[in-house]
Design a protein around this motif. Structure first.
Motif, short mmCIF file in Angstrom:
data_model
loop_
_atom_site.label_atom_id
_atom_site.label_comp_id
_atom_site.label_asym_id
_atom_site.label_seq_id
_atom_site.Cartn_x
_atom_site.Cartn_y
_atom_site.Cartn_z
N GLU A 77 22.64 33.29 68.98
CA GLU A 77 22.87 34.55 69.71
C GLU A 77 22.37 35.78 68.96
O GLU A 77 22.53 36.90 69.44
N TYR A 78 21.76 35.58 67.81
CA TYR A 78 21.22 36.72 67.08
C TYR A 78 19.96 37.21 67.78
O TYR A 78 19.03 36.46 68.03
N ASN A 79 19.92 38.50 68.11
CA ASN A 79 18.78 39.10 68.81
C ASN A 79 18.65 40.54 68.36
O ASN A 79 19.34 41.43 68.85
N HIS B 43 26.02 38.86 65.21
CA HIS B 43 25.72 37.46 64.86
C HIS B 43 24.66 37.38 63.75
O HIS B 43 23.77 36.51 63.76
#
Length: 464
Positions: free
Chosen positions: A297-299, A308
């Motif tokens: 979910e890292y963006n 995240h």
């Protein structure tokens, strides 16, 4: 007994010839008995000869037989002979069994079973074997540990061994003494049915040297050897970052350290350095990465979304732990971040010397307290009023620092540990993530809240 003949004892016309397999034939005639003849044989042939001359009154004999006997086999050391009889005769069989824990040996070779027969020559057709004590061979070696003999030697039957781990860096899984005994089936059997095989697990968060003073990384101090053994220096195409050891093949860091332009970097570009406090003196050979795992979910393509901000790196080779390299503990279930708790931040990032900020080659550390979410959020809200591109605070983050500034993590420290100490162990509470103006008054360092990611961390390590 022979009867008389006209010819007398010269036996010209009538005689009886006695033949056995192991002696010359005996020719008998006349009226006198030859007495007892011992043949020492189990077969006798009698040939009676008569012709047309003379008068024979025939002959008679009495005979008896005696069964051949073999010597008593005697007692077997560490074994037994069956059946047990007072006498053993021709064609009798005996069997040999060894006591529990012993094996049959004959001519230097182990045999499964043994029997021998009494022969007609009064000898057993095979000599008796010996019973030798069995052995279980060498106990299985224990990775990051060893084995000690408590009793017995040469791995023989009923020998007892105890496994131990290389303390203080490893401990036995379950924390109980692991004792094995050499049993009759030639296997080392544990004294506890629960234990299948001993396992040494790493001791986490217990450095052999402690930092006691809360001294014034920005406003920090140089780290003594062995005080923060989980600290990692990451190099990505020459760019410096931090990380922490969490397993013998795993490093935890911030996602933004291993993501460039929205994409994870190639594992080939990452170099991992452990066990050092001075880059110039102890850089040595790097450890290489076998895979990089960024939180799904890292963006953060625009560098303003650090939610995240966590990643794991799996190393190509396992690490053996020592005073200089040790894992930090992961948060326990339900770990809490209490306002004012003093944490330890470390890294090889930018530090301040004589009012100049430089990238240090020595590991620095600083103690910083946990700040309430409200205090941190208020400081970020104030910054957003005067600046553009200030990231937002989420529940997956927490802040640490002092309101007057002067102490903080900074560039190059990203991905490094913020650790809290509880019950004598340091645990990874946070990952250096982001901040505005290192050490500025009224601002705080922002850290990834590791406790929110335990399930993802465990799942990633188990599946890879």
């Amino acid at each position: 007994m022979l009867t008389d003949t006209v010819q007398g004892p010269n036996c010209p016309h009538h005689w009886l010839q006695v033949m056995t397999s192991n002696r010359e034939p005996i020719k008998l005639c006349g009226g006198k008995s030859p007495g007892q003849i011992v043949t020492n044989s189990n077969t006798v042939r009698l040939d009676y000869h008569t012709d047309d001359e003379g008068l024979s009154q025939g002959w008679s004999l009495d005979y008896s037989t005696h069964r051949v006997k073999c010597p008593f086999p005697g007692n077997m050391a560490n074994g037994r002979v069956t059946p047990i009889l007072t006498e053993y005769f021709y064609r009798d069989y005996i069997f040999v069994r060894c006591d529990q824990g012993y094996k049959l040996m004959m001519d230097g070779q182990e045999i499964e079973a043994f029997s021998t027969m009494c022969q007609s020559d009064e000898k057993w057709h095979l000599t008796l074997p010996k019973c030798h004590i069995i052995d279980c061979r060498e106990p299985e070696p224990l990775l990051n540990g060893g084995v000690t003999f408590l009793s017995g030697f040469q791995n023989q039957y009923r020998s007892v061994v105890q496994y131990h781990c290389n303390e203080p860096f490893y401990t036995l899984l379950g924390g109980i003494n692991v004792v094995f005994t050499c049993e009759a089936d030639r296997k080392w059997r544990p004294n506890n049915d629960i234990i299948v095989s001993p396992t040494c697990i790493p001791v986490c968060g217990q450095p052999t040297k402690l930092i006691y003073a809360y001294q014034r990384i920005i406003g920090g101090s140089e780290t003594p050897d062995y005080a923060i053994p989980w600290q990692v220096l990451l190099s990505r195409n020459g760019q410096r970052g931090g990380g922490m050891v969490i397993g013998d093949r795993w490093i935890m860091t911030a996602a933004h350290v291993v993501v460039v332009m929205g994409n994870p970097v190639s594992k080939e570009t990452i170099r991992i350095y452990m066990g050092l406090t001075d880059v110039n003196i102890r850089l040595g050979s790097p450890v290489l990465a076998s895979s990089v795992h960024v939180h799904p979910e890292y963006n953060n393509s625009n560098s303003v979304n650090f939610n995240h901000d966590i990643a794991l790196i799996k190393m190509q080779d396992s690490v053996t732990f020592s005073s200089s390299i040790m894992p930090i503990c992961l948060p326990a279930a339900g770990a809490t971040y209490i306002n004012g708790m003093m944490g330890l931040v470390s890294g090889f990032g930018i530090t301040e010397i004589d009012d100049r900020r430089i990238l240090t080659n020595k590991m620095n550390y600083v103690h910083l307290p946990v700040v309430t979410q409200e205090t941190c959020s208020n400081s970020i809200t104030l910054l957003k009023r005067t600046r553009n591109g200030v990231p937002s605070l989420t529940e997956n983050m927490f802040c640490a620092g002092v309101p007057e500034g002067g102490k903080d993590s900074c560039q190059g420290d990203s991905g490094g540990p913020y650790s809290l100490r509880e019950d004598g162990r340091f645990w990874a509470a946070g990952i250096v993530s982001w901040g505005i103006d290192c050490g500025k008054q009224g601002t705080y360092g922002v850290y990834t809240r590791v406790a929110n990611y335990i399930d993802w961390i465990n799942k990633t390590m188990q599946e890879n």
